[in-house]
Design a protein around this motif. Structure first.
Motif, PDB file in Angstrom:
ATOM      1  N   SER A 147       0.797  -1.074   0.059  1.00 14.35           N
ATOM      2  CA  SER A 147      -0.035  -0.033   0.081  1.00 14.35           C
ATOM      3  C   SER A 147       0.850   1.120  -0.119  1.00 14.35           C
ATOM      4  N   PRO A 148       0.821   2.187  -1.176  1.00 10.10           N
ATOM      5  CA  PRO A 148       1.680   3.236  -1.119  1.00 10.10           C
ATOM      6  C   PRO A 148       1.872   4.057  -0.025  1.00 10.10           C
ATOM      7  N   ASP A 149       0.653   4.626   0.628  1.00 10.75           N
ATOM      8  CA  ASP A 149       0.665   5.286   1.647  1.00 10.75           C
ATOM      9  C   ASP A 149       0.902   5.031   2.978  1.00 10.75           C
ATOM     10  N   VAL A 150       0.279   3.835   3.482  1.00  5.97           N
ATOM     11  CA  VAL A 150       0.323   3.375   4.787  1.00  5.97           C
ATOM     12  C   VAL A 150       1.289   2.119   4.911  1.00  5.97           C
ATOM     13  N   SER A 170      -0.531   0.853  -7.323  1.00  6.59           N
ATOM     14  CA  SER A 170      -1.035   2.105  -7.672  1.00  6.59           C
ATOM     15  C   SER A 170      -0.481   2.809  -8.836  1.00  6.59           C
ATOM     16  N   SER A 171       0.585   2.129  -9.326  1.00  5.42           N
ATOM     17  CA  SER A 171       1.540   2.860 -10.562  1.00  5.42           C
ATOM     18  C   SER A 171       1.610   2.104 -11.567  1.00  5.42           C
ATOM     19  N   THR A 172       1.691   2.516 -12.636  1.00  2.88           N
ATOM     20  CA  THR A 172       1.558   1.645 -14.060  1.00  2.88           C
ATOM     21  C   THR A 172       2.981   0.952 -14.093  1.00  2.88           C
ATOM     22  N   ASP A 173       3.995   2.008 -13.634  1.00  3.52           N
ATOM     23  CA  ASP A 173       5.565   1.417 -13.667  1.00  3.52           C
ATOM     24  C   ASP A 173       6.002   0.227 -12.808  1.00  3.52           C
TER      25      ASP A 173
ATOM     26  N   PRO B 237      -7.124   9.478  -0.706  1.00  3.83           N
ATOM     27  CA  PRO B 237      -6.768   9.197  -1.864  1.00  3.83           C
ATOM     28  C   PRO B 237      -7.269   8.054  -2.666  1.00  3.83           C
ATOM     29  N   TYR B 238      -7.423   7.942  -3.686  1.00  2.00           N
ATOM     30  CA  TYR B 238      -7.853   6.926  -4.614  1.00  2.00           C
ATOM     31  C   TYR B 238      -6.966   5.708  -4.336  1.00  2.00           C
ATOM     32  N   SER B 239      -5.752   5.802  -4.430  1.00  3.40           N
ATOM     33  CA  SER B 239      -4.656   4.349  -4.559  1.00  3.40           C
ATOM     34  C   SER B 239      -4.814   3.787  -2.795  1.00  3.40           C
ATOM     35  N   THR B 240      -4.951   4.600  -2.024  1.00  2.97           N
ATOM     36  CA  THR B 240      -5.183   4.218  -0.749  1.00  2.97           C
ATOM     37  C   THR B 240      -6.249   3.242  -0.618  1.00  2.97           C
TER      38      THR B 240
END
Lengths: 310, 420
Positions: A147-150, A170-173, B237-240
């Motif tokens: 999970s990118p943020d947490v 959550s990133s295409t790369d 945020p959407y990605s979260t």
């Protein structure tokens, strides 16, 4: 009479050859009778569906209405379909990451855990665990880790001073590398066991002799272990290739092919076109393409193996 | 796998043999010993979707000779599962149509029995959104509920704010104003769920945009608004939300978000949770924000319907159920538990607002009477392919992988080129 002796000898010969042929045929029949139960299962559940898929790929069958013969239309469509091109490229990208990394990780682990270490047995079991764990659970947990943020992975990276860690799923790369990491973690235990079995077969004298000749651990690894494991490596590479090209479950649960189409793989496209949209003809055409790709790569690998053995 | 393919196949053979034996034995149970006919109905999350039980109980009470047996399927996997069942020749009698896109797919594949003759006899204006099921003049399903989107809000968190005439810009500044805290104590002004319809279907409904048209410029303003709310920290945020698989329910019920635009089906679920004591939120409903302050409310919605499997084992009994559930009696049964039925007259709306716990303040009543409800996605053979593309590009725009303009450009290009 000469002709009589000739013909009787001939007859005896013929009788002997008939008996030999009969014996041979009997041998073949006995052989078949042993294989038959297995072959019946194979025919009913693999061969017939495979041939069925071949037939369906020339039709527009939707599982409900009677199929219409459409010739090569499905394959022409395949050639032009942007989704197919994307899925093919993504699958190759996945394989390019998954095959070498799993190979390296499983070989490394096997060599390490083949040492007479305290607790090696426990560690071997621990590394095999991911392989027997439910894949859905594995995928869900990795998703949370990424999970990118947490997620813990990015928090760790933050801790190491990485200001902008990857956004992973959550990133295409970074979605594909995230999938590769999760799949390497899952698969390395299984291939490690194969390598451990291979390592048992390497004669200990070779290492002793090398040590006497003053070879260091690194040299012993490259010049004894790696060549001695060649048959195992071949098997592992073939299996890894096939499993990489038909990857489905992990992707379906972790990213569902997203974000966008960045992790759309061939098996998913087959599932989507066939099961979800009911275009079984087109889905069969994609499966056939996937089958051919796997077959060609495996054939090349066999060819390479044969050449290196010569 | 490859360790022992022979054993795997023979095990599979044994499993299939067992399954078919089991299948045969259960096949005979259609008519039970006491002369009752048992029909099967495919539903999702039976335990947490109270409407199904309400309908089944009500129907069985008035039709003593028919028994209804739910086939429970996980909501997330419902479309895939149903598609697979139908492809395998399943004989489940009644099929719930979760949305019109799936409906059009099953119907155009000829998997549903026609109901056109029955529809011709109906008082059609009383059946909201019936025309969504019109496929070239034929009907294959009857709607029993008709949900549309409103703005749910937490009364304690919004305070005295006036939610009755919100425009999108007013909504945006209100959301920012209601945002506070940090870390674990962070409270968001709004939660925009990850579905593409939150941005796309609202934009289409309020700007008269065509979701199948291949020109998606009308999404732009709505996307810019959503991205701005995310960027300013007023929305999760959407990605979260996607990587944590956040549920919209948790955002309102755990006091994380002050407002959540969502479909009216949520009301019944919130009431049920409150009755069980699993949430303590004092909530209400307001009309969704509008593009202009003209006073008229336009939102989008989608009906849910029952259809009859073409291969139904008991087609006549199934037909009785579908007609009853979609008609006035079925509507009364579900309005009583806080669900918006498709069939509606004044008594049914009264029943809806007298459900214990249902907010019946003036604003909630206003929210329940929008001036226009546009269908979430037009029904066509192309709907499902277009939906896929719009979803994929939606993910890229919302996760910041593509700018709004790039995303819209790609949608235009792909829908025009790929969908035949």
């Amino acid at each position: 009479m000469t002709t009589g002796t000739v013909s009787s000898a001939h007859r005896a010969d013929a009788a002997a050859s008939v008996a030999a042929r009969r014996r041979k045929r009997r041998g073949v029949l006995v052989g078949w009778s042993f294989v038959l139960p297995n072959f019946l299962g194979f025919a009913a559940f693999t061969l017939v569906p495979l041939l069925g898929a071949l037939l369906v790929s020339f039709t527009d069958w939707n599982s409900y209405s009677p199929p219409n013969w459409v010739g090569l239309a499905n394959f022409r469509r395949l050639w032009q379909d942007d989704n197919f091109h994307t899925a093919l490229a993504n699958t190759c990208w996945y394989a390019a990451g998954h095959i070498p990394l799993t190979l390296a990780a499983s070989l490394g682990l096997a060599v390490l855990l083949n040492q007479k270490l305290r607790g090696a047995g426990i560690l071997r079991t621990a590394f095999f665990f991911p392989y027997v764990t439910s894949l859905v659970a594995v995928a869900v947990v990795w998703n949370m880790l990424f999970s990118p943020d947490v997620g813990p992975i990015n928090q760790l990276l933050h801790g190491f001073g990485v200001a902008n860690p990857p956004r992973w799923t959550s990133s295409t790369d970074w979605a594909m590398p995230a999938l590769v990491i999760a799949s390497v973690w899952r698969d390395m235990g299984y291939y490690m066991v194969l390598y451990l079995a291979g390592l048992q077969a390497v004669p200990a004298e070779l290492y002793e002799a090398a040590r006497v000749d003053g070879a260091g651990p690194w040299q012993r690894f490259w010049h004894i272990t790696v060549p001695a494991l060649r048959p195992t490596t071949f098997f592992v590479v073939v299996m890894l290739t096939i499993s990489s090209f038909k990857v489905f479950d992990l992707v379906q649960i972790m990213t569902e092919g997203g974000p966008g189409r960045s992790t759309l793989v061939l098996s998913q496209l087959i599932f989507r076109e066939g099961i979800t949209r009911g275009r079984f003809g087109y889905a069969s055409a994609i499966s056939l393409a996937l089958f051919l790709i796997c077959m060609v790569i495996t054939a090349i690998q066999f060819q390479a193996q044969r050449r290196s053995e010569r | 796998m490859t360790r022992n393919p022979g054993r795997t196949t023979s095990l599979l053979a044994a499993a299939v043999a067992l399954l078919s034996v089991a299948g045969c034995s259960s096949a005979g149970s259609g008519a039970s010993t006491d002369g009752k006919t048992t029909i099967k109905i495919a539903v999702w999350n039976y335990a947490s979707t109270p409407e199904f039980k309400a309908l089944i109980d009500g129907f069985e009470a008035t039709h003593p000779d028919i028994q209804v047996e739910p086939v429970d399927i996980l909501a997330d996997k419902y479309p895939d599962k149903l598609t697979t069942m139908l492809a395998g020749g399943d004989t489940t009698d009644v099929l719930t149509m979760k949305n019109v896109i799936d409906y059009s797919r099953y119907a155009s594949r000829g998997q549903l029995a026609p109901l056109t003759d029955y529809v011709a006899q109906l008082d059609r204006p009383s059946y909201k959104n019936l025309t969504a099921y019109d496929i070239n003049g034929e009907y294959y399903a009857l709607p029993y509920r008709n949900d549309f989107w409103v703005l749910f809000y937490n009364k304690a968190m919004t305070g005295n704010a006036d939610l009755s005439h919100l425009t999108w810009s007013g909504f945006s500044s209100l959301a920012k104003q209601l945002t506070s805290g940090d870390g674990a104590n962070k409270v968001y002004g709004t939660y925009l769920h990850t579905w593409r319809s939150v941005e796309q279907a609202l934009a289409a409904a309020q700007t008269d945009g065509n979701l199948l048209g291949g020109d998606y410029g009308f999404f732009k303003k709505q996307y810019e608004l959503a991205l701005d709310l995310q960027k300013s920290g007023a929305a999760l945020p959407y990605s979260t939300a996607t990587s944590q698989k956040v549920t919209y329910d948790s955002q309102l019920t755990t006091h994380k978000a002050a407002t959540v635009p969502m479909g009216t089906w949520w009301a019944a679920a919130l009431l049920a949770e409150k009755a069980k004591g699993t949430n303590d939120v004092d909530w209400g409903m307001a009309p969704v924000p509008q593009t202009t302050d003209g006073g008229k409310t336009t939102t989008f919605g989608s009906p849910t319907a029952f259809a009859i499997n073409k291969k139904a084992r008991h087609a006549d009994a199934a037909k009785q159920f579908v007609q009853w559930a979609s008609g006035p009696e079925g509507a009364a049964a579900i309005a009583k538990i806080g669900i918006v039925p498709s069939y509606s007259d004044s008594t049914i709306m009264k029943a809806f607002f007298s459900v214990p716990g249902m907010p019946n303040d003036e604003l909630s009543r206003k929210a329940m009477q929008p001036d226009t409800v546009v269908l979430e996605m037009p029904v066509s053979e192309r709907s499902s392919d277009v939906d896929q593309i719009l979803t994929e590009e939606h993910q890229l725009v919302m996760s910041g992988q593509k700018s709004v303009d790039q995303g819209i450009q790609e949608m235009n290009k792909r829908v025009t080129n790929e969908v035949k």
